[in-house]
Design a protein around this motif. Sequence first.
Motif, PDB file in Angstrom:
ATOM      1  N   GLN A 128      10.116 -71.731  53.537  1.00 29.99           N
ATOM      2  CA  GLN A 128       8.891 -70.994  53.232  1.00 29.99           C
ATOM      3  C   GLN A 128       9.006 -69.550  53.701  1.00 29.99           C
ATOM      4  OE1 GLN A 128       6.236 -72.213  51.486  1.00 29.99           O
ATOM      5  NE2 GLN A 128       5.426 -70.133  51.534  1.00 29.99           N
ATOM      6  N   ARG A 129       9.434 -69.351  54.951  1.00 30.90           N
ATOM      7  CA  ARG A 129       9.554 -67.997  55.486  1.00 30.90           C
ATOM      8  C   ARG A 129      10.646 -67.202  54.765  1.00 30.90           C
ATOM      9  NH1 ARG A 129       5.339 -69.224  56.519  1.00 30.90           N
ATOM     10  NH2 ARG A 129       4.428 -69.649  58.542  1.00 30.90           N
ATOM     11  N   GLY A 163       9.736 -63.854  52.665  1.00 30.89           N
ATOM     12  CA  GLY A 163      10.396 -62.615  53.047  1.00 30.89           C
ATOM     13  C   GLY A 163      10.679 -61.713  51.859  1.00 30.89           C
ATOM     14  N   LEU A 164      10.838 -62.294  50.691  1.00 28.90           N
ATOM     15  CA  LEU A 164      11.058 -61.484  49.484  1.00 28.90           C
ATOM     16  C   LEU A 164       9.841 -60.611  49.190  1.00 28.90           C
ATOM     17  CD1 LEU A 164      12.805 -64.196  47.273  1.00 28.90           C
ATOM     18  CD2 LEU A 164      13.881 -62.188  48.328  1.00 28.90           C
ATOM     19  N   ALA A 165       8.645 -61.186  49.334  1.00 27.97           N
ATOM     20  CA  ALA A 165       7.413 -60.411  49.117  1.00 27.97           C
ATOM     21  C   ALA A 165       7.277 -59.321  50.178  1.00 27.97           C
ATOM     22  CB  ALA A 165       6.192 -61.321  49.138  1.00 27.97           C
ATOM     23  N   LEU A 166       7.618 -59.654  51.423  1.00 25.44           N
ATOM     24  CA  LEU A 166       7.583 -58.648  52.482  1.00 25.44           C
ATOM     25  C   LEU A 166       8.510 -57.487  52.140  1.00 25.44           C
ATOM     26  CD1 LEU A 166       6.890 -57.607  55.351  1.00 25.44           C
ATOM     27  CD2 LEU A 166       8.753 -59.059  56.195  1.00 25.44           C
ATOM     28  N   ASN A 167       9.711 -57.812  51.741  1.00 26.59           N
ATOM     29  CA  ASN A 167      10.684 -56.776  51.404  1.00 26.59           C
ATOM     30  C   ASN A 167      10.202 -55.907  50.240  1.00 26.59           C
ATOM     31  OD1 ASN A 167      13.225 -55.794  52.338  1.00 26.59           O
ATOM     32  ND2 ASN A 167      14.054 -56.365  50.347  1.00 26.59           N
ATOM     33  N   ASP A 168       9.616 -56.525  49.236  1.00 28.67           N
ATOM     34  CA  ASP A 168       9.080 -55.759  48.095  1.00 28.67           C
ATOM     35  C   ASP A 168       8.000 -54.777  48.543  1.00 28.67           C
ATOM     36  OD1 ASP A 168      10.763 -57.007  46.279  1.00 28.67           O
ATOM     37  OD2 ASP A 168       9.228 -58.398  45.539  1.00 28.67           O
ATOM     38  N   LYS A 169       7.134 -55.233  49.436  1.00 28.67           N
ATOM     39  CA  LYS A 169       6.044 -54.363  49.886  1.00 28.67           C
ATOM     40  C   LYS A 169       6.554 -53.238  50.775  1.00 28.67           C
ATOM     41  CE  LYS A 169       2.600 -57.733  48.928  1.00 28.67           C
ATOM     42  NZ  LYS A 169       1.845 -58.873  49.301  1.00 28.67           N
ATOM     43  N   ILE A 170       7.573 -53.525  51.568  1.00 28.99           N
ATOM     44  CA  ILE A 170       8.203 -52.473  52.377  1.00 28.99           C
ATOM     45  C   ILE A 170       8.805 -51.421  51.445  1.00 28.99           C
ATOM     46  CG2 ILE A 170      10.114 -51.942  53.941  1.00 28.99           C
ATOM     47  CD1 ILE A 170       9.677 -54.801  55.131  1.00 28.99           C
TER      48      ILE A 170
END
Length: 190
Positions: free
Chosen positions: A65-66, A70-77
């Motif tokens: 899950q994490r 993390g892909l969404a986190l990276n996209d937002k960064i």
Amino acid sequence: MLCNVHEQLGCVYCSFVLPQLPTFKHGENIVNDSYAVCLYIENQFKSQGNKLIPDTAAELALTYQRMFEGLALNDKINAVIYYEYYVPEAERLDSALKRNKDELASELKLWEGYLEKLGPGSCLAGQQFSLADVTVFPAVANLFRYGLLADRYPKLAQYHALLKDRPSIKASWPPHWLENPKGQDTLKDV
């Protein structure tokens, strides 16, 4: 079929018109995409080094899950850090950049909550370093490299401090980060 781009990059196989990196070759097996490579390597070499995929179903579920969150986190960064690079000057809007920063701030609060729930000294999926940390920590390191303030996101800062000195992480640090540890301040107001 080899394409010119892949020949120049030293890749052995190309089934796509555009390059897909990284590419990992193990025997006759060729794996593209960093997450796929990580999963393949962990499966093939699980008896060597640290075990990165837990045995219990609950820990495995949280690790996966994490990893993929993390892909969404990276996209937002990236939407904030690289805004000026990707968006032509004539199309840039302060409101769009603000929206991207607000979305990143919301995402970071979500990750703060995950780490809060796991408690001090935790990795992303529990007490043990896992494949979730392998795949997500580079994004977290990038946050602080680009000026994220530790006092605004103390759980992420603790997590960053916990992992940044691991020998495997230090060995993979980009050379220009070692030469210039300060980085930029793009995220100081997120």
